[in-house]
Design an enzyme around this catalytic site. Structure first.
Site, PDB file in Angstrom:
ATOM      1  N   ASN A 168       3.958  -9.058  -7.020  1.00  0.00           N
ATOM      2  CA  ASN A 168       5.287  -9.256  -6.268  1.00  0.00           C
ATOM      3  C   ASN A 168       5.120 -10.124  -5.175  1.00  0.00           C
ATOM      4  OD1 ASN A 168       6.668  -7.300  -7.939  1.00  0.00           O
ATOM      5  ND2 ASN A 168       6.080  -5.487  -6.448  1.00  0.00           N
ATOM      6  N   HIS A 186      15.902   2.905  -6.688  1.00  0.00           N
ATOM      7  CA  HIS A 186      14.518   3.118  -6.483  1.00  0.00           C
ATOM      8  C   HIS A 186      14.056   4.466  -6.131  1.00  0.00           C
ATOM      9  CE1 HIS A 186      10.367   2.450  -4.606  1.00  0.00           C
ATOM     10  NE2 HIS A 186      10.159   1.472  -5.749  1.00  0.00           N
ATOM     11  N   GLU A 206      21.074  -1.148  -5.056  1.00  0.00           N
ATOM     12  CA  GLU A 206      20.293  -2.599  -4.862  1.00  0.00           C
ATOM     13  C   GLU A 206      20.895  -3.829  -5.461  1.00  0.00           C
ATOM     14  OE1 GLU A 206      16.269  -1.752  -6.620  1.00  0.00           O
ATOM     15  OE2 GLU A 206      16.754   0.472  -6.463  1.00  0.00           O
ATOM     16  N   SER A 237      14.237  -4.155 -10.161  1.00  0.00           N
ATOM     17  CA  SER A 237      12.998  -4.649 -10.318  1.00  0.00           C
ATOM     18  C   SER A 237      12.453  -4.716 -11.649  1.00  0.00           C
ATOM     19  CB  SER A 237      12.105  -4.541  -9.317  1.00  0.00           C
ATOM     20  OG  SER A 237      11.752  -3.127  -9.472  1.00  0.00           O
ATOM     21  N   ASP A 281      19.789  -2.214  -0.776  1.00  0.00           N
ATOM     22  CA  ASP A 281      18.220  -2.769  -0.870  1.00  0.00           C
ATOM     23  C   ASP A 281      18.183  -4.080  -1.572  1.00  0.00           C
ATOM     24  OD1 ASP A 281      15.572  -2.890  -2.019  1.00  0.00           O
ATOM     25  OD2 ASP A 281      15.505  -0.632  -1.941  1.00  0.00           O
ATOM     26  N   HIS A 338      13.765  -7.059  -3.437  1.00  0.00           N
ATOM     27  CA  HIS A 338      13.266  -7.904  -4.556  1.00  0.00           C
ATOM     28  C   HIS A 338      14.281  -8.997  -4.710  1.00  0.00           C
ATOM     29  CE1 HIS A 338      10.363  -5.359  -6.503  1.00  0.00           C
ATOM     30  NE2 HIS A 338      11.268  -4.192  -6.271  1.00  0.00           N
ATOM     31  N   LYS A 351       7.187  -8.512  -0.348  1.00  0.00           N
ATOM     32  CA  LYS A 351       7.024  -9.212  -1.805  1.00  0.00           C
ATOM     33  C   LYS A 351       7.194 -10.571  -1.315  1.00  0.00           C
ATOM     34  CE  LYS A 351       8.582  -4.841  -4.174  1.00  0.00           C
ATOM     35  NZ  LYS A 351       8.228  -4.085  -3.116  1.00  0.00           N
TER      36      LYS A 351
END
Length: 410
Positions: free
Chosen positions: A59, A148, A190, A194, A219, A222, A253
């Site tokens: 990541n 998540h 999100e 991911s 969120d 990523h 990340k």
């Protein structure tokens, strides 16, 4: 008299043994590859025999974990402040570095304030949990079905919760319209998911939140660093930063560091600072990590060429897979999942890639993804070159043929 002076094993030990045996049988038992990361040689790692391995599932999306910019900032902070932070932010773990980092993160997301947590998981769990416990719990939370685990943990004790179909704005709209009157609404979603690599329709989600008077909680873990003119994420790329109420992100990340954060209205951030147990009672980030995070955010804001290179690498890997006969899952982002569909087989494919081809790719199994959708998750970086990509595509095709998931080449 008992046969032994020692008590019988607690039943929980037997439960653990049975559960672990079932995990092994289903191919879900987790084992970790003994790989040593190289700061200078990323994405090459070294295994326990000294063999160089190319890692395809990190990541550390932009390869900044080994950057001289971050290393110099962390080293200087250690020389100045030592290694540990000394306690919680309230006790003795607050430094000008932490405050500067929060100011930089707030500016990145065009929000009045930000608050740094020890990880992205803690940030989600603490922020959502604290918000949804406030106002006598008079909240109804609406959650994307693929959110998540950290978000789910934060929403666990919400008085009312509705789950809307993944990225389905019409379904969210209907659920919110059907919610009872006089309840406070929050919608959690999100930007980049991911495990699938798809991207949420942020403009439509934000508009739906506004129409129903709901707080939006996004969120971006990523996406931070990789999307938008300054790396603020998909909300910046899509021009909707001003329509998202609370943004959660990570330093761990693409920013190559460690820690999580939330950014949003000053009143909300100040409330979380004073009420979120996951912030109040946790030792703060060490000064070295705060310094490295600060340096990374400042660096990434101007790293347009690095972001462009990263996007080009992801596109090239997808094309190389297709040319080799491998069909990755549809992905609008930098994440390239290759479906396998069986937990034990997924682990076997991962093992063969590592042992026979020197490639490490994480097998993604239940409960991270639903049973029957197991996959390998590739995350190309700017430091994977053309030869790496060509070799990976051919190696994956060869292993998938070896295990019967691809027809033999004519």
């Amino acid at each position: 008299m008992p046969d032994s002076l020692f008590p019988a094993p607690h039943p929980f030990l037997q439960h653990c043994q049975a559960a672990l045996a079932q995990m092994r049988q289903e191919g879900r038992y987790r084992s970790f590859a003994a790989l040593a990361k190289s700061r200078r040689d990323f994405p090459r790692y070294t295994d326990s025999t000294g063999r160089r391995i190319t890692v395809w599932s990190s990541n550390d999306y932009l390869g900044l974990g080994g950057s001289d910019v971050l290393a110099a900032a962390a080293t200087a902070a250690i020389e100045a402040h030592g290694v540990g932070s000394g306690g919680t932010r309230n006790i003795s773990g607050n430094t000008p570095l932490h405050e500067a980092l929060e100011s930089e993160l707030a500016a990145l997301h065009a929000k009045p304030a930000a608050l740094v947590f020890t990880s992205g998981y803690v940030a989600n769990q603490a922020a959502l949990g604290t918000i949804l416990s406030s106002m006598d719990g008079n909240w109804h939370v609406f959650s994307d079905e693929k959110n998540h685990n950290s978000m789910i943990a934060g929403m666990k004790n919400a008085r009312a919760k509705s789950i809307f179909r993944h990225n389905d704005v019409a379904h969210l709209d209907a659920l919110m319209a059907a919610a009872g009157p006089g309840v406070n609404k929050l919608v959690a979603f999100e930007s980049v998911y991911s495990m699938d690599g798809d991207i949420a329709p942020l403009a439509e989600l934000a508009a739906t939140c506004r129409r129903h008077g709901a707080l939006s909680y996004l969120d971006e873990v990523h996406a931070v660093g990789m999307y938008g003119a300054t790396g603020a994420g998909v909300a910046e790329r899509d021009g909707v930063l001003d329509r998202i109420d609370i943004v959660q992100g990570t330093l761990a990340k693409a920013l190559g560091c460690h820690g999580g954060y939330v950014a949003g209205p000053a009143e909300v951030i100040d409330f979380l600072r004073s009420a979120a147990a996951g912030f109040i009672f946790t030792t703060s980030l060490p000064p070295a990590l705060a310094a490295a995070g600060l340096a990374s955010v400042r660096h990434v804001k101007g790293a347009t060429a690095l972001r462009e290179r990263h996007a080009e690498r992801a596109a090239r890997l997808k094309a190389a897979f297709q040319a080799a006969g491998v069909r990755p899952m549809p992905s609008a982002s930098h994440i390239v999942p290759v479906p396998v569909g069986d937990a034990a087989l997924c682990r076997e494919v991962s093992r063969l890639l590592l042992e026979e081809h020197g490639l490490y790719v994480t097998p993604i199994n239940y409960p991270t993804v639903p049973r029957g959708t197991e996959r390998l998750r590739f995350t190309p970086t700017p430091r994977h070159d053309d030869a790496d990509i060509a070799f990976a595509a051919q190696a994956v095709a060869a292993v998938l043929r070896q295990v019967g998931l691809l027809p033999n080449a004519p």
